[in-house]
Design a protein around this motif. Structure first.
Motif, PDB file in Angstrom:
ATOM      1  N   VAL A  83       0.794  -1.252  -0.233  1.00 36.90           N
ATOM      2  CA  VAL A  83       0.335   0.168   0.137  1.00 36.90           C
ATOM      3  C   VAL A  83       0.723   1.387   0.216  1.00 36.90           C
ATOM      4  CG1 VAL A  83      -1.358   1.225   1.261  1.00 36.90           C
ATOM      5  CG2 VAL A  83      -1.609  -1.275   0.926  1.00 36.90           C
ATOM      6  N   THR A  84       0.598   2.351  -0.847  1.00 35.28           N
ATOM      7  CA  THR A  84       1.770   3.817  -0.825  1.00 35.28           C
ATOM      8  C   THR A  84       0.300   4.922  -0.499  1.00 35.28           C
ATOM      9  OG1 THR A  84       2.284   3.077  -3.400  1.00 35.28           O
ATOM     10  CG2 THR A  84       2.423   5.145  -2.482  1.00 35.28           C
ATOM     11  N   MET A  85       0.571   4.971   0.475  1.00 37.60           N
ATOM     12  CA  MET A  85       0.056   5.909   1.639  1.00 37.60           C
ATOM     13  C   MET A  85       0.941   6.858   1.853  1.00 37.60           C
ATOM     14  SD  MET A  85      -0.038   3.948   5.228  1.00 37.60           S
ATOM     15  CE  MET A  85       0.808   3.700   6.203  1.00 37.60           C
ATOM     16  N   ALA A  86      -0.177   7.896   2.245  1.00 37.09           N
ATOM     17  CA  ALA A  86       0.106   9.685   2.050  1.00 37.09           C
ATOM     18  C   ALA A  86      -0.645   9.749   3.030  1.00 37.09           C
ATOM     19  CB  ALA A  86       0.024  10.398   0.790  1.00 37.09           C
ATOM     20  N   TRP A  87      -0.327  11.077   3.676  1.00 35.83           N
ATOM     21  CA  TRP A  87      -0.953  12.249   4.470  1.00 35.83           C
ATOM     22  C   TRP A  87      -0.592  13.414   4.976  1.00 35.83           C
ATOM     23  CZ3 TRP A  87       1.310   7.132   6.285  1.00 35.83           C
ATOM     24  CH2 TRP A  87       2.239   8.299   7.273  1.00 35.83           C
ATOM     25  N   THR A  88      -1.370  13.931   5.480  1.00 41.86           N
ATOM     26  CA  THR A  88      -0.417  15.629   6.058  1.00 41.86           C
ATOM     27  C   THR A  88      -1.177  15.176   7.580  1.00 41.86           C
ATOM     28  OG1 THR A  88      -1.443  17.115   4.322  1.00 41.86           O
ATOM     29  CG2 THR A  88      -1.318  17.828   6.271  1.00 41.86           C
ATOM     30  N   ASP A  89       0.127  15.453   8.214  1.00 45.23           N
ATOM     31  CA  ASP A  89       0.460  15.792   9.753  1.00 45.23           C
ATOM     32  C   ASP A  89       0.293  16.770  10.542  1.00 45.23           C
ATOM     33  OD1 ASP A  89       1.707  15.551  12.755  1.00 45.23           O
ATOM     34  OD2 ASP A  89       2.768  14.211  12.531  1.00 45.23           O
ATOM     35  N   THR A  90      -1.394  17.340  10.799  1.00 40.54           N
ATOM     36  CA  THR A  90      -1.212  18.348  11.551  1.00 40.54           C
ATOM     37  C   THR A  90      -1.050  19.686  12.347  1.00 40.54           C
ATOM     38  OG1 THR A  90      -3.383  17.535  12.620  1.00 40.54           O
ATOM     39  CG2 THR A  90      -4.029  18.063  10.161  1.00 40.54           C
ATOM     40  N   GLU A  91      -0.337  18.326  13.579  1.00 36.93           N
ATOM     41  CA  GLU A  91       0.718  18.695  14.393  1.00 36.93           C
ATOM     42  C   GLU A  91       1.742  19.369  13.464  1.00 36.93           C
ATOM     43  OE1 GLU A  91       1.106  15.063  17.586  1.00 36.93           O
ATOM     44  OE2 GLU A  91      -1.292  16.452  18.282  1.00 36.93           O
ATOM     45  N   ALA A  92       2.865  18.618  13.458  1.00 38.53           N
ATOM     46  CA  ALA A  92       4.111  19.531  12.708  1.00 38.53           C
ATOM     47  C   ALA A  92       4.061  20.045  11.579  1.00 38.53           C
ATOM     48  CB  ALA A  92       4.677  17.782  12.533  1.00 38.53           C
ATOM     49  N   GLY A  93       2.547  19.919  10.456  1.00 37.79           N
ATOM     50  CA  GLY A  93       2.426  20.596   9.659  1.00 37.79           C
ATOM     51  C   GLY A  93       3.706  19.559   8.300  1.00 37.79           C
ATOM     52  N   THR A  94       2.861  18.698   8.586  1.00 38.52           N
ATOM     53  CA  THR A  94       4.087  17.978   7.397  1.00 38.52           C
ATOM     54  C   THR A  94       3.364  16.920   6.491  1.00 38.52           C
ATOM     55  OG1 THR A  94       5.100  16.626   8.708  1.00 38.52           O
ATOM     56  CG2 THR A  94       7.114  18.731   8.762  1.00 38.52           C
ATOM     57  N   ASP A  95       3.925  16.671   5.309  1.00 39.79           N
ATOM     58  CA  ASP A  95       3.294  15.882   4.231  1.00 39.79           C
ATOM     59  C   ASP A  95       4.323  14.140   4.634  1.00 39.79           C
ATOM     60  OD1 ASP A  95       1.763  17.377   3.495  1.00 39.79           O
ATOM     61  OD2 ASP A  95       1.933  18.216   1.893  1.00 39.79           O
ATOM     62  N   ARG A  96       3.322  13.311   4.621  1.00 42.31           N
ATOM     63  CA  ARG A  96       4.315  12.229   4.879  1.00 42.31           C
ATOM     64  C   ARG A  96       3.791  11.189   3.638  1.00 42.31           C
ATOM     65  NH1 ARG A  96       7.687  13.691   8.913  1.00 42.31           N
ATOM     66  NH2 ARG A  96       6.614  14.503  11.332  1.00 42.31           N
ATOM     67  N   ARG A  97       4.797  10.700   3.101  1.00 39.22           N
ATOM     68  CA  ARG A  97       4.166   8.952   2.220  1.00 39.22           C
ATOM     69  C   ARG A  97       4.938   8.032   2.638  1.00 39.22           C
ATOM     70  NH1 ARG A  97       5.922   6.989  -2.699  1.00 39.22           N
ATOM     71  NH2 ARG A  97       3.910   6.567  -4.439  1.00 39.22           N
ATOM     72  N   PHE A  98       4.340   7.108   2.189  1.00 40.71           N
ATOM     73  CA  PHE A  98       4.978   5.611   2.315  1.00 40.71           C
ATOM     74  C   PHE A  98       4.870   4.908   1.516  1.00 40.71           C
ATOM     75  CE2 PHE A  98       5.950   8.301   6.671  1.00 40.71           C
ATOM     76  CZ  PHE A  98       6.969   7.302   6.578  1.00 40.71           C
ATOM     77  N   ASP A  99       6.032   3.713   1.076  1.00 38.46           N
ATOM     78  CA  ASP A  99       5.541   2.343   0.202  1.00 38.46           C
ATOM     79  C   ASP A  99       5.131   2.309   1.569  1.00 38.46           C
ATOM     80  OD1 ASP A  99       4.905   4.095  -2.439  1.00 38.46           O
ATOM     81  OD2 ASP A  99       7.048   3.255  -2.352  1.00 38.46           O
ATOM     82  N   THR A 100       4.126   1.009   2.199  1.00 47.59           N
ATOM     83  CA  THR A 100       3.887   0.305   2.826  1.00 47.59           C
ATOM     84  C   THR A 100       3.870  -0.953   2.453  1.00 47.59           C
ATOM     85  OG1 THR A 100       1.836   0.527   3.533  1.00 47.59           O
ATOM     86  CG2 THR A 100       3.753   1.979   4.257  1.00 47.59           C
ATOM     87  N   ARG A 101       3.951  -2.386   3.524  1.00 54.49           N
ATOM     88  CA  ARG A 101       3.182  -3.724   3.932  1.00 54.49           C
ATOM     89  C   ARG A 101       2.435  -3.737   4.527  1.00 54.49           C
ATOM     90  NH1 ARG A 101       9.687  -4.713   3.740  1.00 54.49           N
ATOM     91  NH2 ARG A 101       9.531  -3.309   5.418  1.00 54.49           N
ATOM     92  N   TRP A 102       1.563  -4.571   4.660  1.00 60.10           N
ATOM     93  CA  TRP A 102       0.156  -4.302   5.431  1.00 60.10           C
ATOM     94  C   TRP A 102       0.055  -6.460   5.433  1.00 60.10           C
ATOM     95  CZ3 TRP A 102      -3.884  -0.895   5.935  1.00 60.10           C
ATOM     96  CH2 TRP A 102      -3.343   0.743   6.266  1.00 60.10           C
ATOM     97  N   SER A 103       0.142  -6.700   6.298  1.00 60.55           N
ATOM     98  CA  SER A 103      -0.813  -8.078   6.763  1.00 60.55           C
ATOM     99  C   SER A 103      -1.246  -7.704   7.975  1.00 60.55           C
ATOM    100  CB  SER A 103       0.431  -8.970   7.013  1.00 60.55           C
ATOM    101  OG  SER A 103       1.528  -8.666   8.330  1.00 60.55           O
ATOM    102  N   GLY A 104      -2.581  -9.213   8.193  1.00 63.79           N
ATOM    103  CA  GLY A 104      -2.789  -9.707   9.172  1.00 63.79           C
ATOM    104  C   GLY A 104      -3.532 -10.283   9.286  1.00 63.79           C
ATOM    105  N   THR A 105      -5.029 -10.606  10.575  1.00 65.97           N
ATOM    106  CA  THR A 105      -5.880 -11.766  10.752  1.00 65.97           C
ATOM    107  C   THR A 105      -6.968 -10.857  10.976  1.00 65.97           C
ATOM    108  OG1 THR A 105      -4.032 -13.273  11.313  1.00 65.97           O
ATOM    109  CG2 THR A 105      -6.607 -13.666  11.932  1.00 65.97           C
ATOM    110  N   LEU A 106      -8.182 -11.520  10.291  1.00 67.81           N
ATOM    111  CA  LEU A 106      -9.222 -11.218  10.939  1.00 67.81           C
ATOM    112  C   LEU A 106     -10.721 -12.319  11.067  1.00 67.81           C
ATOM    113  CD1 LEU A 106      -8.551  -9.584   7.500  1.00 67.81           C
ATOM    114  CD2 LEU A 106     -10.538  -8.524   8.296  1.00 67.81           C
ATOM    115  N   VAL A 107     -11.158 -11.846  11.485  1.00 66.76           N
ATOM    116  CA  VAL A 107     -11.783 -12.701  12.689  1.00 66.76           C
ATOM    117  C   VAL A 107     -13.521 -12.760  11.959  1.00 66.76           C
ATOM    118  CG1 VAL A 107     -10.874 -13.751  13.970  1.00 66.76           C
ATOM    119  CG2 VAL A 107     -12.255 -12.337  14.843  1.00 66.76           C
TER     120      VAL A 107
END
Length: 141
Positions: A83-107
């Motif tokens: 997942v490519t995700m990006a957002w604005t950190d409103t406390e720091a006033g900066t934009d963030r962007r990362f290429d990420t890996r997600w995994s998990g379990t659902l029930v």
């Protein structure tokens, strides 16, 4: 909402984009865990607090799935995604962007032990709940 685990994962991504509450997607149980890029939360209460803080301090989310893989096996499902995700950190006033890996379990909530709050969840709850979620990146923080 579809009763498929993949639909719930995609709806979670959409809720993240919209800035709507994320805790309802997680199993209300002490076994619930969420590892984020820079934090770890153990137990539903800690996960809910972390997600609520995230929603309050970020905006303008972009979430782009690049290969969602789901395996449903009765009452349990596993997922993995890039997942490519990006957002604005409103406390720091900066934009963030990362290429990420997600995994998990659902029930499925109906198979959770009767002591869990999710077992009594109403019709508004997703048909699948995250018990574990792990988000990581190879990027430098």
């Amino acid at each position: 909402m579809s009763d498929k685990a993949a639909a719930v994962v995609r709806e979670y991504y959409e809720a993240l984009r919209r800035g709507t509450p994320l805790p309802p997607y997680f199993l209300e149980d002490t076994s619930t865990t969420k590892f984020g890029i820079s934090e770890a939360a153990f137990g539903y209460d800690a996960v809910a607090d972390a997600l609520e803080n995230q929603t309050e301090t970020t905006t303008d989310w972009t979430v782009e799935s690049h290969g969602l893989s789901i395996n449903e096996d009765g009452a349990y499902a596993t997922f993995a995604d890039e997942v490519t995700m990006a957002w604005t950190d409103t406390e720091a006033g900066t934009d963030r962007r990362f290429d990420t890996r997600w995994s998990g379990t659902l029930v499925r909530p109906e198979v959770v032990e009767s002591g869990s709050k999710a077992a009594d969840a109403g019709d508004d709850s997703p048909p699948w709940l995250f018990r574990t979620m792990h988000v990581s990146t190879a990027d430098e923080l």
